[in-house]
Enzyme design. Structure first.
Site, mmCIF file in Angstrom:
data_model
loop_
_atom_site.group_PDB
_atom_site.id
_atom_site.type_symbol
_atom_site.label_atom_id
_atom_site.label_comp_id
_atom_site.label_asym_id
_atom_site.label_seq_id
_atom_site.Cartn_x
_atom_site.Cartn_y
_atom_site.Cartn_z
ATOM 1 C CE LYS A 195 -3.910 -1.766 2.713
ATOM 2 N NZ LYS A 195 -4.943 -1.595 1.689
ATOM 3 N NE ARG A 236 -10.896 -9.523 -1.938
ATOM 4 C CZ ARG A 236 -11.104 -8.546 -2.819
ATOM 5 N NH1 ARG A 236 -11.287 -8.824 -4.090
ATOM 6 N NH2 ARG A 236 -11.151 -7.285 -2.435
HETATM 7 N N1 BES Z 1 -8.231 -3.622 4.349
HETATM 8 C C1 BES Z 1 -8.371 -3.184 3.009
HETATM 9 C C2 BES Z 1 -9.662 -2.386 2.771
HETATM 10 C C3 BES Z 1 -9.775 -1.071 3.495
HETATM 11 C C4 BES Z 1 -9.401 0.111 2.873
HETATM 12 C C5 BES Z 1 -10.301 -1.021 4.768
HETATM 13 C C6 BES Z 1 -9.549 1.315 3.546
HETATM 14 C C7 BES Z 1 -10.431 0.182 5.415
HETATM 15 C C8 BES Z 1 -10.067 1.353 4.825
HETATM 16 C C9 BES Z 1 -8.379 -4.398 2.075
HETATM 17 O O1 BES Z 1 -7.605 -5.465 2.485
HETATM 18 C C10 BES Z 1 -7.802 -3.934 0.780
HETATM 19 O O2 BES Z 1 -6.664 -3.613 0.750
HETATM 20 N N2 BES Z 1 -8.628 -3.915 -0.256
HETATM 21 C C11 BES Z 1 -8.219 -3.472 -1.527
HETATM 22 C C12 BES Z 1 -8.721 -4.449 -2.542
HETATM 23 C C13 BES Z 1 -8.119 -4.277 -3.906
HETATM 24 C C14 BES Z 1 -6.660 -4.656 -3.890
HETATM 25 C C15 BES Z 1 -8.875 -5.139 -4.883
HETATM 26 C C16 BES Z 1 -8.791 -2.086 -1.752
HETATM 27 O O3 BES Z 1 -9.901 -1.820 -1.283
HETATM 28 O O4 BES Z 1 -8.128 -1.260 -2.349
HETATM 29 MN MN MN Z 2 -5.587 -5.315 1.894
#
Ligand code: BES
Ligand code: MN
Ligand code: ZN
Length: 496
Positions: A274, A348
């Site tokens: 990230k 997931r």
């Molecule tokens: N934990 C994150 C989602 C999230 C984002 C929770 C902001 C709380 C605040 C999740 O694991 C994630 O990283 N999701 C990605 C999915 C993508 C890679 C398809 C996302 O939402 O960007």
């Molecule tokens: Mn994630």
């Protein structure tokens, strides 16, 4: 602020901060009028000077009111009496607690309205609202600015017309407040303190309430074939865990209902790392698991007449030479394979194995999972609604209803075969991401493949579980979202 809450008869002399309620005509209840009699027309003069109209949740502050032996008198509006619904009292309790200054040591809330004293359930909601509002997470604050020193404890007395009946109505809410508090504490804890094993140990404390707790370690999960969950955690110095909690307060032998939580104790994104901005928020990527633990505590403490399973998948998604890579293919416990296109779509993967495990071992009547699953749900619904996805209309409707009643609102999103092609993989049964469009739906669609025919609902709480806007009943970063919602679902539909 530590809050000591007590109920006392309406005749109790008020102390410290005195809080009373009025309607839109500035009318007070008869018990309130009696207490305020020595002040003459003080309230109506102050109201005129401040243009206070008694609108719902508005307030009028009078410091050192002449004629009363209190530090401050606060009048809180409830709006039009006939618009006042049972679900509004929680907020009023929060507003009332918010009017108690930091430095105060004592407060009295007179639970009285122009139409007569509110029902015991309504008063108990005021008390719950006050409890939730009083929460703060300051375990790591060792210094305080001058003037901001807090007393060790504030004593709040709620003056009521029938102490016994209110105490009875409040007992279950006390369990709810403690469950929400537990969940908020877990969400607020940093990831250097709260890693999977530490989380499992905190969940294990529920044993003292009669909850059966099992902790699966890495070896046990390997044996079960939970490779999707284990793949997420394999790059971390902290070993993964899966915790199964069981509360059997219902009829012997009736199948349980099940709640499943995403417990990513920290989500760096893994190799698909990230960006740095706000990455610290990813300590809260276990809000779903925190809610499940808080809920189990609540159900056990109030001795819910239901058989309930809570299960949480605890991992840390780290960057390391041992981390899983984009392109890796994992075989889930169900036997289905997933190609990991993006290691940041890890929730997931964790849930795929925990859902399958719970479904096959317990054959539950239904399952609800909670997960801070996608940023996309925040784009769609903001911080006000959790995304609701379900394969069962009746379960979905019950959750929507519980959401309206508790104020923990959910909004149903679509789910269906139209989206299947987005997660088709060249090499495996599916891939773990479906592209930019409908990101929350394709995430839910993956989960749906691990529940078979069992009625199931998924709550995407990325926008509501943490960092959500501050409300009258929550000033904390970790909100504890879901504990009240699911407690209500259980109470209304599964304890009969
Ligand atoms: N934990 C994150 C989602 C999230 C984002 C929770 C902001 C709380 C605040 C999740 O694991 C994630 O990283 N999701 C990605 C999915 C993508 C890679 C398809 C996302 O939402 O960007
Ligand atoms: Mn994630
Ligand atoms: Zn995540």
């Amino acid at each position: 602020m530590a809050l000591k809450l007590e109920f006392a008869p309406l005749s109790t002399p008020p102390k410290g901060v005195l809080i009373v309620f009025c309607d839109e005509a500035l009318k007070l209840g008869s018990a309130t009028r009696q207490v305020l009699a020595p002040t003459g027309d003080l309230v109506s003069r102050a109201a005129a000077a401040e243009r206070f109209k008694g609108k719902s949740a508005s307030s009028l502050d009078i410091v050192a009111p002449a004629g009363l032996d209190v530090a401050r008198l606060v009048v809180i509006g409830v709006g039009k009496l006939r618009d006042l619904k049972p679900r509004h009292f929680l907020k009023l309790g929060g507003v009332a607690m918010g009017k108690v200054p930091r430095a105060a040591e004592e407060a009295t809330i007179i639970a009285d309205l122009p139409g007569g004293a509110p029902k015991p359930d309504a008063v108990a909601e005021i008390a719950l609202g006050a409890r939730l509002r009083a929460y703060s997470f300051d375990r790591y604050k060792t210094k305080r600015k001058e003037g901001e020193e807090k007393p060790a404890e504030v004593r709040v007395t709620i003056a009521v017309s029938n102490v016994g009946a209110v105490q009875k109505a409040y007992a279950a809410r006390d369990a709810v407040a403690n469950g929400v508090t537990f969940a908020r504490d877990l969400v607020n804890e940093p990831a250097n303190v709260l890693y999977p094993d530490e989380f499992a140990q905190r969940a294990t404390t529920l044993k003292k309430l009669g909850v059966a707790v099992e902790v699966l370690d890495v070896a046990a999960m390997k044996k079960l074939g939970m490779n999707a969950l284990l793949g997420v955690g394999q790059g971390s110095e902290h070993e993964s865990r899966c915790v199964i909690m069981r509360w059997n307060g219902g009829k012997k032998g009736t199948p349980p209902i099940a709640f499943i939580g995403k417990g990513v104790c920290f989500d760096t994104g893994g190799i698909s790392i990230k960006p740095a901005g706000s990455m610290e928020d990813m300590k809260g990527d276990m809000a779903g698991a925190a809610c499940v633990v808080g809920l189990m505590q609540t159900l056990a403490a109030r001795k819910a007449k239901a058989n309930v399973v809570g299960a949480i998948g605890l991992v840390e998604n780290s960057v390391d030479g041992k981390s899983q890579r984009p392109g890796d293919i994992v075989t889930t416990m169900s036997g289905q394979t997933i190609e990991v296109i993006n290691t940041d779509a890890e929730g997931r993967l964790v849930l795929a194995d925990v859902l399958h495990y719970v479904n096959t071992r317990f054959k539950p009547k239904f399952m609800v999972d909670l997960a801070t699953l996608t940023g996309a749900i925040i784009i769609a619904l903001g911080n006000e609604y959790a995304g609701l996805f379900s394969n069962d209309d009746r379960l979905a409707d019950r959750l929507i209803k519980a959401g309206r009643q508790t104020g923990e609102k959910v909004w149903r999103m679509p789910l269906g075969a139209e989206f299947d092609k987005q997660i088709e993989s060249k090499f495996a049964d599916m891939k773990n991401v479906g592209g930019r469009s409908a990101g929350s739906i394709t995430a839910a669609l993956i989960l749906s493949r691990f529940v078979e025919k069992t009625p199931w609902a998924h709550l995407d709480i990325a926008g509501t579980g943490m960092g959500s806007p501050q409300t009258d009943t929550n000033k904390s970063w970790g909100s504890g979202f879901g504990v009240r919602l699911l407690d209500r679902l259980v109470a209304d539909h599964y304890e009969k």
